[in-house]
Design an enzyme around this catalytic site. Structure first.
Site, PDB file in Angstrom:
ATOM      1  N   HIS A   1       5.451   6.055  11.331  1.00  0.00           N
ATOM      2  CA  HIS A   1       4.914   5.888   9.977  1.00  0.00           C
ATOM      3  C   HIS A   1       3.959   7.053   9.731  1.00  0.00           C
ATOM      4  O   HIS A   1       2.746   6.883   9.688  1.00  0.00           O
ATOM      5  CB  HIS A   1       4.187   4.542   9.904  1.00  0.00           C
ATOM      6  CG  HIS A   1       3.856   4.077   8.521  1.00  0.00           C
ATOM      7  ND1 HIS A   1       3.882   4.907   7.412  1.00  0.00           N
ATOM      8  CD2 HIS A   1       3.475   2.852   8.061  1.00  0.00           C
ATOM      9  CE1 HIS A   1       3.530   4.214   6.342  1.00  0.00           C
ATOM     10  NE2 HIS A   1       3.285   2.965   6.709  1.00  0.00           N
TER      11      HIS A   1
ATOM     12  N   LYS B   1      25.319  -3.756  -1.826  1.00  0.00           N
ATOM     13  CA  LYS B   1      26.784  -3.683  -2.005  1.00  0.00           C
ATOM     14  C   LYS B   1      27.438  -2.950  -0.844  1.00  0.00           C
ATOM     15  O   LYS B   1      28.646  -2.731  -0.838  1.00  0.00           O
ATOM     16  CB  LYS B   1      27.110  -2.936  -3.292  1.00  0.00           C
ATOM     17  CG  LYS B   1      26.576  -3.556  -4.548  1.00  0.00           C
ATOM     18  CD  LYS B   1      26.967  -2.667  -5.737  1.00  0.00           C
ATOM     19  CE  LYS B   1      26.348  -3.140  -7.021  1.00  0.00           C
ATOM     20  NZ  LYS B   1      26.509  -2.120  -8.066  1.00  0.00           N
TER      21      LYS B   1
ATOM     22  N   ARG C   1       0.792  -1.223   0.000  1.00  0.00           N
ATOM     23  CA  ARG C   1       0.000   0.000   0.000  1.00  0.00           C
ATOM     24  C   ARG C   1       0.828   1.278   0.000  1.00  0.00           C
ATOM     25  O   ARG C   1       0.559   2.209  -0.751  1.00  0.00           O
ATOM     26  CB  ARG C   1      -0.911   0.079   1.244  1.00  0.00           C
ATOM     27  CG  ARG C   1      -2.274  -0.501   1.048  1.00  0.00           C
ATOM     28  CD  ARG C   1      -2.737  -1.053   2.359  1.00  0.00           C
ATOM     29  NE  ARG C   1      -1.864  -2.144   2.707  1.00  0.00           N
ATOM     30  CZ  ARG C   1      -2.050  -3.403   2.317  1.00  0.00           C
ATOM     31  NH1 ARG C   1      -3.103  -3.715   1.623  1.00  0.00           N
ATOM     32  NH2 ARG C   1      -1.191  -4.353   2.635  1.00  0.00           N
ATOM     33  N   THR C   2       1.812   1.332   0.887  1.00  0.00           N
ATOM     34  CA  THR C   2       2.506   2.611   1.043  1.00  0.00           C
ATOM     35  C   THR C   2       3.232   2.975  -0.256  1.00  0.00           C
ATOM     36  O   THR C   2       3.071   4.080  -0.778  1.00  0.00           O
ATOM     37  CB  THR C   2       3.484   2.555   2.234  1.00  0.00           C
ATOM     38  OG1 THR C   2       2.741   2.144   3.371  1.00  0.00           O
ATOM     39  CG2 THR C   2       4.120   3.899   2.493  1.00  0.00           C
TER      40      THR C   2
ATOM     41  N   ARG D   1      11.369   3.950   3.028  1.00  0.00           N
ATOM     42  CA  ARG D   1      11.035   2.985   4.090  1.00  0.00           C
ATOM     43  C   ARG D   1      12.296   2.195   4.401  1.00  0.00           C
ATOM     44  O   ARG D   1      12.996   1.756   3.478  1.00  0.00           O
ATOM     45  CB  ARG D   1       9.922   2.048   3.626  1.00  0.00           C
ATOM     46  CG  ARG D   1       9.763   0.855   4.566  1.00  0.00           C
ATOM     47  CD  ARG D   1       8.520   0.066   4.281  1.00  0.00           C
ATOM     48  NE  ARG D   1       7.331   0.817   4.673  1.00  0.00           N
ATOM     49  CZ  ARG D   1       6.112   0.290   4.689  1.00  0.00           C
ATOM     50  NH1 ARG D   1       5.930  -0.974   4.333  1.00  0.00           N
ATOM     51  NH2 ARG D   1       5.074   1.018   5.044  1.00  0.00           N
TER      52      ARG D   1
HETATM   53  C1  NCD Z   1       1.917  -0.978   8.107  1.00  0.00           C
HETATM   54  C2  NCD Z   1       3.424  -0.803   8.227  1.00  0.00           C
HETATM   55  O1  NCD Z   1       4.156  -0.998   7.258  1.00  0.00           O
HETATM   56  O2  NCD Z   1       3.824  -0.414   9.314  1.00  0.00           O
HETATM   57  N1  NCD Z   1       1.516  -1.183   6.784  1.00  0.00           N
HETATM   58  C3  NCD Z   1       1.215  -0.095   6.015  1.00  0.00           C
HETATM   59  O3  NCD Z   1       2.073   0.703   5.717  1.00  0.00           O
HETATM   60  N2  NCD Z   1      -0.049   0.091   5.651  1.00  0.00           N
HETATM   61  C4  NCD Z   1       1.362  -1.961   9.043  1.00  0.00           C
HETATM   62  C5  NCD Z   1       1.931  -3.343   9.067  1.00  0.00           C
HETATM   63  O4  NCD Z   1       2.836  -3.691   8.303  1.00  0.00           O
HETATM   64  O5  NCD Z   1       1.432  -4.121   9.883  1.00  0.00           O
END
Ligand code: NCD
Length: 308
Positions: free
Chosen positions: A129, A80, A51-52, A101
């Site tokens: 997040h 690397k 999703r993100t 991320r």
């Molecule tokens: C979440 C995350 O990555 O922290 N997912 C997301 O970004 N929607 C929640 C999760 O992974 O449980």
């Protein structure tokens, strides 16, 4: 230049501005379809995501911009041994904004120190997040119209769940917020959140182990999965993973105007039969993630907001 590393990097006025813009984008998406013409978003994902990453990419494409990036550390020069600092120095000359991320807490912050483009934290380890928080806030505000006075239950892995940590940090700035923290003893919220945020700001909260007993009190139930990848051993994960399962029977205990959110992905913690319940809003929440990221990209790139 602005970055978004912690949800607290945005004031409540700025948050309101972004959520208002997201609401306007939902009403008139066509008015925003070329505001990012000629701009590029880089997605630097050192950890899995569906999703993100894809909602960031969809957001930039919806705004008329373009996207580039990588979706795993293995397919980047991190494999690397390249540092985040060196990577971002280079990416700064390839793109206008980036979302990162990383499994290590603080990595996007380090990147922001070496970057000449805005860096957005798209999840750093078990820490924060902030763009999921924007998604959650937009969803809660569209469902409940405001944040003041709501009782929100967080259920599941409150220790490692970064979406929980970020959302708590953002919500404590509103009046009369009440939290009910539902988790096994081993997965309670980190002590820094309890002491430096909840106690410090005198927020009303309670910590419980049973979902059933608090369900009737909630305005919002925020379910989370047990974060397998952050456990030190598999046996603990297996023992704790099914601590809470929300099903149709438990939903009978909740109010008619209580809504269920989940950042997704879900594993077992919400039975699929709950998806039919009109109070289940997690797929709508995931959809809102695109609009709020469109608004955020516009804000961080200082783009003119079209009048519509
Ligand atoms: C979440 C995350 O990555 O922290 N997912 C997301 O970004 N929607 C929640 C999760 O992974 O449980």
């Amino acid at each position: 230049m602005r970055h978004l590393i912690s949800p607290l990097d945005l004031s409540t006025d700025e948050l309101k501005e972004i959520l208002d813009l997201a609401d306007r984008i939902i009403e008139h998406p066509e008015a925003y379809s070329s505001v990012c013409h000629g701009k590029k978003l880089a997605t630097l994902f050192y950890e899995p995501s569906t999703r993100t990453r894809l909602s960031f990419e969809a957001a930039m494409i919806n705004l008329g911009g373009q996207v580039l990036g990588f979706s795993s550390a293995d397919s980047s020069s991190a494999a690397k041994g390249e540092s985040v600092a060196d990577t971002i120095r280079v990416i700064s000359s390839y793109a206008d904004i980036c979302a990162m991320r990383h499994p290590k807490e603080g990595a996007p912050y380090v990147a922001s120190q070496f970057s000449s483009i805005p860096v957005i934290n798209a999840g750093d380890g078990g820490h924060n997040h902030p763009t999921q928080t924007l998604t959650d806030l937009l969803t809660i505000r569209r469902l409940k119209k405001h944040f003041d006075g709501i009782t929100i239950g967080f259920c599941g892995d409150l220790k490692f769940g970064r979406t929980v940590h970020s959302l708590i940090n953002a919500l404590v700035r509103y009046d009369n917020i009440r939290f009910i923290l539902i988790s096994p003893a081993e997965l309670k919220i980190p002590s820094y959140l309890r002491e430096e945020v909840l106690d410090e700001k005198k927020i009303e909260y309670k910590e419980v182990h049973k979902l059933e007993e608090v369900l009737p009190e909630l305005d919002i139930l925020y379910m989370t999965r047990v974060q397998r990848e952050r456990f030190f051993n598999e046996e603990d994960y297996i023992r704790l993973r099914d601590s809470f399962i929300l099903d149709a029977k438990k939903m009978e205990l909740a109010r008619e105007d209580m809504f269920v959110l989940h950042p997704l992905p879900r594993v077992n913690e919400i039975a699929t039969e709950v998806d039919q319940d009109p109070r289940a809003k997690y797929f709508e929440q995931a959809k809102n993630g695109v609009y709020v990221r469109m608004a955020l990209i516009m804000k961080l790139l200082n783009l003119e907001v079209p009048v519509c």
